[in-house]
Design an enzyme around this catalytic site. Structure first.
Site, mmCIF file in Angstrom:
data_model
loop_
_atom_site.group_PDB
_atom_site.id
_atom_site.type_symbol
_atom_site.label_atom_id
_atom_site.label_comp_id
_atom_site.label_asym_id
_atom_site.label_seq_id
_atom_site.Cartn_x
_atom_site.Cartn_y
_atom_site.Cartn_z
ATOM 1 C CG ASP A 90 14.799 -50.659 -1.115
ATOM 2 O OD1 ASP A 90 15.791 -51.389 -1.022
ATOM 3 O OD2 ASP A 90 14.267 -50.369 -2.194
ATOM 4 C CG ASN A 102 12.951 -55.643 -2.988
ATOM 5 O OD1 ASN A 102 12.141 -54.751 -3.277
ATOM 6 N ND2 ASN A 102 14.243 -55.421 -2.966
ATOM 7 C CG ASP A 103 11.527 -52.589 -0.352
ATOM 8 O OD1 ASP A 103 12.574 -53.077 0.084
ATOM 9 O OD2 ASP A 103 11.484 -51.812 -1.331
#
Length: 1225
Positions: free
Chosen positions: A390, A826-827
């Site tokens: 990310d 979100n990861d």
């Protein structure tokens, strides 16, 4: 747990304050679980998982066989006790891991929330919250579920949230309630609210929500701007109320988390394969020996039936052979001892402990240590080929610093060279009492320009203080806190503040500033908001003198087109400055202004008011800004200059990526940011450089366009590679490539084989909408073939699901170990999908950490995790497995050869106590010590020579070939152990003249020779000796003699004649000189060939680690002064590069405007957000294998010693490039 699963939802219907209605749909409760087991399911599920290991099933089968007296010649406890120990130890470890998950779940589920029940607020645990409930949130509280914002303590139903748990971003975001519910701030009014929400079913789209609110015979559209998602934190808002739409596992946070996946190391899979091979080999041996037994019993044994009859139920040689088969299965089972799996778990546990206790991976600033959250993947860390990272919060700190600027052709903020004295940080306090004390700037010429009243400088900072959408919070007189959607804007407004142009406050129609100590209020006429197409924003203001001026900031590629040709000279100078800033990885934008007449304003204002649709507004905005190229009206227009903002990278990111790149690890960045922002960060962290051959951008909006762009990129790579290599790739031109890639029915390896031979450094940038097409089934190979030929890949505007899909794609098409690293929710999917998941802990939240296998606080620790701990773990595990299989084949195969001398009767060579203790006592500790502590080179050398990492990627140290070699060595040793003592003792006599050749003497001699040989062998295999290694090796050897003398003593024989029948054998055997000569001869015949082979290999074909150890030895002998070692350079990773690189290479990149967010300007001008904030990183043998594998294109000769060391750049050297001091000595 046995409730019927509800059918999948097509749409969700929720009625406020009506649990009875909502319960009909069987919506999920707010109870969440990330654990794998509970009390009822632990035993069956855990045993099921453990018996997936082939060896565990095998030993269970052996235990059942040993219960049959006619089959077993060994006691049943020799198998069941070790098996129970293995299962118990593994179960305890798994239970411990899951216990901590339960603790984490309970902590979250038991958080308190205020729920509106029967008209009053009551405290309820999060797990008791239901869909349709209305809950109250207070400042700094976590959002309990996915809520529809109903009302807020702030005007117009606004509230401010932080989404670090979701996306890793710490800057605040604005959410607003539907206007009709914004006034329902009182619990009494909210208790009467019975609105019905119809919306989309649960999904993982963090940035999208579609729904409709039905209330009082009217309907209201709901969007993501009306939603508060679980995991967010309420900030700068006293209180708000929300209606629960999604709860527990249905929330977007949990939808992105995905199920807990059971990860197994690739070596475990190899071990399962090897065990199956051994099973097959064992069956073949047992069948051969059973046939031998049948032949012997029929030809020879039948002669002895009168005085040595078969024992019932054996009544023929066929039955005898049948029982002999199963007897040999039990006797020869030690080719795969149960202690192997216990030892593997102990070694992995120790490796995890080393990671947890590594002080060089401890962050003192945030008081966070590295944490191994699993113990099953340590050696996998030494085999990583692809890293998926990310960006925000992982590579960057998401902190923006105003570093440089260009004003009227003059550049400010220059940083002195390394030999120049460091300038003093400017103190703005005497000049400006309202200055931010944390602001850092060194160039005093800019401050002097402000003080002397330079009009261009003043106008430059005036623009920065006015052209933005920042909100100001004045906690006390002069104590300003800026709240911005974009950290870029905050950095620019803070810069203007320190240089005397202080933004103080705003209303829907005014902006109040303090300019050089004088309060000034501007009338805000319009905000021309930013969007991705415009790539700029403007404000139109009227100053106190009545003049109307448009201030604009944006990308230079867009803004330069709007300037009058009279600005060309200034444009050229500013363009050069922008190029300079961009090469340093800074995010740049251009600022300009123009004066407007009253007539122009009136005309444009009318058009603006009439524009309703988005395209109409865009045309109106373009009209007023487009006039900047037209001076027909005599208007004044001008370019003021440019700003350069640093999106500050985390400490050591550049060094880590550079070091990992030298280790042949490819880094892919998967980010939700815009393309330009992602590219800028790529340049900042040196993933992208102008030294690269070419960068390809994939931005098509259809499958066909994306496919064509990918193919064009590959064709271009092939062309450039051929031009670079000349005759090297002659004969495989574009025609060949195009024909191969377009041929129908093309095999998957065809494209890959062509691309694997590509030489050159390429980069690939893929947009999110293009990636969606690239991930489709028939496009996967196209994308993988292109992306894997590139040194760097950046995927931008990707969703959490797409991140996981990219990782899954590489796992599917490449036999490579993947690692995903991130910091936000979100990861999580990406982290769980990769072979290894790493979470960044700290201010960005804990969701990624909870889902990870390893966690630490900074990205730079990744180099030590992989290149030191990972490489050591892989090396140790491979050496452990090689030695373990070797010693057990040497131990077991003696029985096979002995069968030819005992009529295939399943008679053992050794005493049964020796068989039981060999793997548990005599040889367990030495191999454990080697598997835990061994290292070929030091940690400094592992970082200094990253090419040492490549054998793990190629799986060279333990594979099927290496397994066969160790088996061959074990079989050779077993033959020597049997036949040399047999030949030496067959005609030998004792000192008394009596024959020495009896079974017990032979057994003791063979057993002793075995222990001595395997002890000498592990001493040769150990590269790094510690006190523990010495104690384990020589202590185990000593313990053999002590225990043997004890077991052969008169006292134990008196206790049990049947079990201790080797009475006096040890004393009588070891007192004979011929026995000691036999031991010495056996050891020499076993070890000397190994020594000779290793010496020849070391001289003729040394590995890189051998070369490094030799160099290290030379340095130690010459006593090179401490501190001059090259390794010290990489120990202090922060000393090689500063936070901002000084190399003057790069291309112009405009990045600032793209990190901004659309739509905030409308909120300002509407007055809805006018709230008063409440105070709150070998030799040619590796190159050959690289080509065979078709997965690498490295052309460096690893026989050359390549230290990854430089003061200003990382330039690989060779063995001839060792330090000058070393040569001179």
């Amino acid at each position: 747990m046995f409730t019927k699963k509800p059918p999948p939802e097509e749409k969700r219907m929720v009625r406020a304050n009506d649990r009875e209605y909502n319960e009909r749909f069987q919506y999920a409760t707010n109870y969440i679980t990330t654990s794998k087991y509970n009390i009822l399911t632990f035993l069956p599920i855990n045993l099921f998982e453990q018996f997936q290991v082939a060896a565990n099933t095998y030993f269970l089968f052996l235990f059942l066989l040993q219960l049959i007296p006619q089959v077993s010649s060994l006691s049943w406890f020799t198998t069941i006790v070790p098996l129970v120990m293995v299962l118990s130890i593994t179960a305890v470890k798994d239970a411990s891991d899951d216990y901590f998950r339960h603790q984490s779940d309970n902590k979250v589920n038991n958080r308190q929330s205020q729920v509106l029940i029967s008209g009053s607020l009551k405290n309820e645990k999060w797990m008791n919250v239901r869909v349709g409930d209305i809950i109250k949130l207070e400042n700094n509280q976590f959002v309990a579920a996915d809520l529809l914002l109903l009302s807020s303590s702030e005007p117009h139903g606004l509230c401010y949230i932080e989404t670090a748990e979701l996306d890793g971003e710490t800057n605040m975001k604005v959410r607003q309630s539907v206007s009709v519910t914004s006034e329902l701030g009182d619990p009494n009014n909210l208790s009467q609210f019975d609105g019905k929400v119809v919306c989309e079913p649960p999904n993982n789209k963090l940035d999208r929500f579609n729904g409709t609110l039905y209330w009082r015979d009217r309907k209201y559209t709901l969007t993501n701007q009306n939603m508060l998602l679980r995991g967010c934190v309420l900030r700068n808002t006293e209180a708000c109320y929300g209606l629960v739409i999604f709860a527990g596992p249905d929330t977007k946070l949990m939808q992105n988390s995905g199920p807990t996946k059971f990860k197994r190391a690739s070596i475990d899979l190899l071990m399962n394969t090897v065990v199956l091979w051994i099973f097959g080999f064992l069956v073949c041996m047992c069948m051969f020996l059973a046939i031998g037994n049948a032949v012997w019993e029929q030809v020879v044994g039948s002669r002895f039936q009168n005085y040595l009859p078969w024992e019932p139920p054996v009544n023929s040689f066929i039955f005898s052979a049948f029982f002999a088969f199963w007897s040999y299965v039990i006797i020869l089972n030690t080719v795969v001892p149960i202690s192997l799996y216990v030892s593997v778990e102990v070694i992995r546990l120790a490796h995890s402990f080393f990671i947890n206790r590594d002080q060089q991976m401890f962050c003192s600033r945030c008081n966070t240590a590295a944490k191994a959250r699993t113990t099953t993947l340590s050696e996998e860390l030494g085999q990583v080929e692809y890293i998926f990272s990310d960006k925000t919060g992982t590579l960057t700190q998401n902190i923006m610093n105003f570093n440089k600027c260009s004003i009227n052709g003059n550049s400010y903020g220059e940083v002195p060279g390394p030999l120049e004295p460091k300038p003093k940080r400017l103190d703005f306090t005497p000049f400006n009492p309202l200055a931010d004390p944390d602001f850092c700037f060194y160039d005093d010429t800019l401050l002097e320009s402000v003080k002397v009243g330079d009009s261009y400088t003043h106008e430059f900072f005036r623009l920065l203080s006015l052209c933005h959408t920042v909100m100001s919070e004045e906690k006390s007189e002069g104590k300003l806190v800026y709240k911005a959607q974009s950290p870029d804007e905050s950095a620019l407004v803070t810069a203007a503040r320190n240089f005397g142009f202080v933004f103080r406050s705003r209303t829907p129609g005014t902006i109040t500033t303090t300019e050089m100590g004088r309060p000034v209020t501007y009338t805000l006429l319009a905000i021309l908001d930013f969007n991705n197409v415009r790539k700029r924003m403007s404000v139109i203001v009227r100053n106190p003198e009545g003049k109307i001026r448009l201030y604009c900031k944006g990308a230079d590629t867009v803004l330069f087109e709007k300037l009058h040709p009279c600005n060309q000279k200034l444009i050229n100078i500013t363009s050069d400055h922008l190029h300079e800033y961009a090469t340093e990885g800074l995010r740049t934008l251009t600022v300009a202004y123009r004066d407007l007449s009253e007539e122009e304003w009136d005309t444009w204002s009318k058009n603006h008011r009439c524009a309703e649709k988005e395209d109409q507004l865009a045309a109106v905005y373009e009209e007023i800004e487009q006039n900047m190229v037209n001076s027909a009206h005599g208007t004044k227009c001008g370019l003021l200059g440019a700003t350069a903002v640093e999106d500050k990278l985390q400490e050591g990111v550049r060094e880590t990526i550079a070091l990992l790149s030298l280790a042949n690890i490819k880094t892919w960045v998967l980010t939700g940011d815009k393309q330009e922002t992602a590219i800028n960060i790529g340049y900042s962290c040196k993933m992208l450089t102008d030294d690269m051959t070419e960068m390809f951008i994939i931005s098509g909006h259809s499958v066909q366009i994306v496919k064509q762009e990918l193919r064009s990129a590959r064709e271009r790579m092939t062309e450039l590679s051929q031009n670079k290599d000349g005759e090297k790739n002659e004969g495989c031109g574009d025609t060949c490539f195009k024909g191969a890639t377009r041929r129908k029915g093309l095999q998957r390896s065809a494209v890959s084989d062509l691309m694997d031979n590509i030489s050159g450094e390429f980069a690939l940038v893929v947009n999110g909408h293009s990636l969606a097409h690239a991930l489709e089934g028939d496009m996967e190979e196209e994308f993988v073939a292109t992306a894997c030929a590139c040194k760097a890949v950046i995927c931008c505007r990707v969703t959490p699901l797409q991140k996981a899909q990219v990782v899954e794609l590489i796992k599917k098409h490449k036999t490579a170990i993947t690692l995903a690293i991130g910091d936000g929710a979100n990861d999580v999917s990406m982290i769980k999908t990769a072979h290894i998941g790493v979470g960044i802990s700290g201010q960005e939240g804990i969701q990624a950490v909870l889902a990870s296998d390893y966690s630490f606080s900074q990205f730079r620790f990744l180099q030590r995790l992989l290149l030191v701990h990972g490489r050591w773990s892989y090396l140790r595990m491979c050496r452990f497995l090689y030695y373990f299989f070797y010693k057990n084949f040497a131990f077991t195969m003696v029985h096979f050869w002995f069968a030819f001398f005992c009529g295939f009767s399943a008679q053992t060579v050794y005493d049964q106590f020796f068989i039981t203790l060999f793997n548990i006592v005599y040889t367990s500790l030495p191999v454990l010590a080697m598997g835990i502590f061994d290292q070929d080179v030091s940690d400094q050398k592992s970082l200094e020579y990253p090419k040492l990492y490549e054998p793990g990627q190629l799986n060279l140290l333990f594979n099927k070939r290496e397994f066969l070699i160790c088996i061959a060595q074990g079989i050779y040793t077993s033959m020597v152990l049997l036949f040399v003592p047999y030949a030496a003792m067959s005609n030998a006599t004792q000192s008394s003249g009596e024959p020495l050749a009896d079974y017990q003497t032979f057994a003791v001699t063979t057993a002793t020779a075995l222990v001595v040989v395997v002890s000498v062998q592990i001493a040769l295999d150990t590269s790094y000796w510690t006190v523990i290694n010495h104690v384990c090796v020589w202590g185990s050897l000593g313990s053999y003699f002590l225990i043997m003398f004890g077991l052969h003593s008169q006292r134990l024989f008196a206790i049990s004649i049947t079990h201790f029948h080797f009475v006096g054998s040890a004393q009588s055997t070891l007192s004979q000189p011929v026995v000691w000569l036999t031991l010495a001869l056996t050891t020499a015949i076993c070890i000397v060939p190994v020594l000779a082979l290793r010496f020849i290999t070391l001289v003729l074909k040394p590995q890189l680690s051998d070369t490094v150890r030799y160099v290290q030895l030379v340095l130690q002998k010459k006593r090179r002064p401490a501190g001059s070692s090259m390794a010290s350079t990489w120990c202090n990773v922060g000393n090689i590069w500063k936070d901002r690189p000084g190399a003057k290479d790069g291309s112009r990149r405009s990045g600032y405007a793209f990190s901004h967010q659309e739509g905030f300007g409308e909120l300002i001008t509407s007055g809805k957000n006018m709230a008063t904030f409440a105070p709150k990183h070998s030799s040619s043998w590796i190159d050959t294998l690289l080509k065979k594998k078709h997965a690498h294109s490295s052309t460096s000769d690893l026989g050359e010693c390549t230290p990854a060391v430089s003061h200003s750049s990382s330039v690989p050297g060779s063995l001839q490039d060792v330090p000058t001091e070393e040569k001179s000595q």
